[in-house]
Design an enzyme around this catalytic site. Structure first.
Site, PDB file in Angstrom:
ATOM      1  N   VAL A  58       0.812  -1.227   0.000  1.00 15.86           N
ATOM      2  CA  VAL A  58       0.000   0.000   0.000  1.00 15.86           C
ATOM      3  C   VAL A  58       0.842   1.272   0.000  1.00 15.86           C
ATOM      4  O   VAL A  58       0.304   2.361  -0.178  1.00 15.86           O
ATOM      5  CB  VAL A  58      -0.992   0.038   1.185  1.00 15.86           C
ATOM      6  N   ASN A  84      -7.993  -0.420   5.435  1.00 20.41           N
ATOM      7  CA  ASN A  84      -7.841  -1.285   6.604  1.00 20.41           C
ATOM      8  C   ASN A  84      -6.403  -1.752   6.813  1.00 20.41           C
ATOM      9  O   ASN A  84      -6.057  -2.193   7.905  1.00 20.41           O
ATOM     10  CB  ASN A  84      -8.758  -2.515   6.439  1.00 20.41           C
ATOM     11  N   TYR A 151       2.060   2.927  16.919  1.00 21.56           N
ATOM     12  CA  TYR A 151       0.663   2.621  16.597  1.00 21.56           C
ATOM     13  C   TYR A 151      -0.268   3.731  17.075  1.00 21.56           C
ATOM     14  O   TYR A 151      -1.158   4.166  16.332  1.00 21.56           O
ATOM     15  CB  TYR A 151       0.278   1.297  17.245  1.00 21.56           C
ATOM     16  N   LYS A 155      -2.468   6.067  14.495  1.00 20.30           N
ATOM     17  CA  LYS A 155      -3.930   6.078  14.546  1.00 20.30           C
ATOM     18  C   LYS A 155      -4.461   7.465  14.928  1.00 20.30           C
ATOM     19  O   LYS A 155      -5.529   7.873  14.454  1.00 20.30           O
ATOM     20  CB  LYS A 155      -4.439   5.017  15.526  1.00 20.30           C
ATOM     21  N   THR A 186      -7.904 -11.140  16.079  1.00 17.36           N
ATOM     22  CA  THR A 186      -7.156 -11.321  14.841  1.00 17.36           C
ATOM     23  C   THR A 186      -5.729 -11.750  15.161  1.00 17.36           C
ATOM     24  O   THR A 186      -5.352 -11.905  16.323  1.00 17.36           O
ATOM     25  CB  THR A 186      -7.118  -9.996  14.063  1.00 17.36           C
TER      26      THR A 186
END
Length: 248
Positions: A58, A84, A151, A155, A186
């Protein structure tokens, strides 16, 4: 929440090889949507008459644009775009994180999301009409977690970035949201549960969630995403949204 007939609608999902992305792909396909799926690994659904499937990075601008062009060539228009794709690592105190690892994380989680968003915005402006963008966020955008500096920073950036895009593109027909889906079981959760307290002090809380199975399911998240996109009664007033806990 009630959904209209979704036959003829098209959704793009990045990071569609596993976890939330795979659940979204499977649920959306069952509802009749045409899909564009991309991820570093093989997407959850293989290419077919109703699915354009591609392996890509990506952060690769040209590959992203070529993928979007192939989706448009097949289905004519993209109605919903979900960014995502993302990673959790590095998991460590800031003092132990290398600059290279931090840069790579932000490049995937934020720059990749920027490229996906820009691609969809340009498509929407070229074709005209309405479209919905969902950037997958996290409670880590609002709460500082020790060991998750990259992270949390990424975010938090997703939240404000999406607010800017929503303001810039409102007149063009875009509705943009950053949505925290809650805790879903997950591979990322498996990684968290394997951390020691020196890397991630709150790992025990996530291990307890696993023991109690107090997760949001992928199907629950997928239903909410579709409702936000296509049910006028379910449209949030805010750009930044946190899904409720499924078990409550």
């Amino acid at each position: 929440m009630s959904l209209p007939d979704l036959e003829g609608r098209c959704a793009v999902i990045t990071g569609a090889s596993r976890g939330i992305g795979a659940s979204l792909a499977e649920h959306f396909a069952a509802r009749g949507l045409s899909l564009g799926l991309c991820s570093r690994g093989a997407p959850a659904l293989a290419a077919s008459q109703r699915v354009v499937s591609a392996r890509l990075d990506v952060t690769d601008e040209r590959a992203f644009e070529a993928f979007a062009d192939s989706v448009v060539a097949r289905f004519g228009a993209i109605d919903l775009w979900i960014n995502n794709a993302g990673v959790l690592e590095p998991i460590a105190p800031v003092r132990d994180v290398s600059a290279a690892d931090f840069r790579e994380h932000i490049d995937i989680n934020l720059t990749g999301l920027f490229l996906g968003t820009r691609t969809f915005v340009r498509h929407l402006r070229a074709r005209g009409g309405q479209g919905v963008l969902i950037n997958v966020s996290s409670g880590a955008a609002w709460k500082p977690y020790e060991g998750w500096a990259a992270y949390c920073a990424g975010k938090a950036g997703v939240e404000r970035f999406t607010e800017v895009v929503a303001a810039e593109e409102e007149a063009s027909g875009l509705r943009a949201y950053s949505i925290a889906p809650g805790v879903v079981d997950t591979a990322m959760q498996e990684l968290i549960r394997g951390c020691g307290p020196d890397r991630f002090p709150e790992a025990d809380r996530f291990r307890e969630m696993s023991a109690n199975q107090s997760f949001n399911t992928g199907e629950f998240v997928a239903h909410h995403f579709l409702a936000i996109a296509f049910d006028p009664q379910a449209r949030p007033d805010a750009v930044a949204v946190a899904l409720p806990d499924e078990k409550n």
